[in-house]
Design an enzyme around this catalytic site. Sequence first.
Site, PDB file in Angstrom:
ATOM      1  CB  ILE A  22      38.184  31.302  33.399  1.00  0.00           C
ATOM      2  CG1 ILE A  22      38.020  32.443  32.385  1.00  0.00           C
ATOM      3  CG2 ILE A  22      39.380  30.459  33.067  1.00  0.00           C
ATOM      4  CD1 ILE A  22      39.252  33.350  32.309  1.00  0.00           C
ATOM      5  CG  ASP A  23      34.816  30.620  38.083  1.00  0.00           C
ATOM      6  OD1 ASP A  23      34.243  29.706  37.462  1.00  0.00           O
ATOM      7  OD2 ASP A  23      35.459  30.447  39.127  1.00  0.00           O
ATOM      8  CE  LYS A  24      29.401  38.942  36.212  1.00  0.00           C
ATOM      9  NZ  LYS A  24      28.130  39.277  36.914  1.00  0.00           N
ATOM     10  CB  THR A  65      38.458  33.912  36.929  1.00  0.00           C
ATOM     11  OG1 THR A  65      38.088  33.380  38.207  1.00  0.00           O
ATOM     12  CG2 THR A  65      39.910  33.555  36.650  1.00  0.00           C
ATOM     13  NE  ARG A 101      35.654  31.396  43.112  1.00  0.00           N
ATOM     14  CZ  ARG A 101      34.414  31.669  42.676  1.00  0.00           C
ATOM     15  NH1 ARG A 101      34.061  31.349  41.433  1.00  0.00           N
ATOM     16  NH2 ARG A 101      33.547  32.235  43.489  1.00  0.00           N
TER      17      ARG A 101
END
Length: 307
Positions: free
Chosen positions: A138-140, A142, A239
């Site tokens: 998962i993104d930084k 998130t 997103r």
Amino acid sequence: MDIQKFIVDEVDEDTRLDLYLSNQLVELSRSYIQKLIEKGKVKINGNVTKIKKYKVMENDQIEIEIPAPEVLKIEPENIPIEIVYEDDDLLVVNKPQGMVVHPAPGNYHGTLVNALMYHCKNLSSINGVIRPGIVHRIDKDTSGLLMVAKSDQAHKGLAEQLKEHSINRRYIALVHGNIKEEKGTISAPIGRHPVDRLKMAVVDRNGKDATTHFTVLKRFKEYTLIEARLETGRTHQIRVHMAYINHPLVGDPTYGPKKQKFRLNGQMLHAKVIGFVHPIKGEYMEFTSDLPDYFKNLIKILDDKIS
């Protein structure tokens, strides 16, 4: 060394070779692919080519040789992590906002992998030195739940479930605007942005199928709180999809408005639920994590404004 092979589809005909390959291998930068072409690491129909601008043709058989990554020593670091579940084969971790999942060039410290290496004696080796144990990301910015494999057998089992889209992944997101529908589904292919290589986008060509289901949880004057369920797991999927329907995530520096009303450190997106069949025990397991305090506080602020 890794050799990847592709056969060009009709829709990709007339695409530059370097762009075609960068769309197929989204984890590699276009400049890196160009260097591989220049070094003679790419073959078209069995013949080496060094022409980056070559326009691919339907049924071209393309082969690219990707050198083994430079051997790097990733150091264990005593970084506190919240472990929701752990056994001999896997872990479920609740990642905080702001933590990068695995090391990358220029960022070899302070990641979840550094923390995991300190905590665990063993992590699966399938993704190599840089990403031991990492099955998905998962993104930084998130927050939320991630599966981590401790054994190669567990890694393969979890990866297969990801491929089959059978893992239950549900996120909570705060988006701009008021969504009128109670529920909705966004099915739109996602690929590298045609101009900005640091972004993903809904694209007509060179995109991969992506489906996001959403349910409205609460409406505020200018915002909507939703639950998003992933059917696929493309980079930045929620997103990109929410921005695509003109409801970008609040706090998103990449896909949202340039001017942010609230002082946030990233997008309001939390991986709240993850459910899967244990790859060794064969039992279905599901885990839930609470929204982080900064997320709860923002919802309270919005609640106070409408009360």
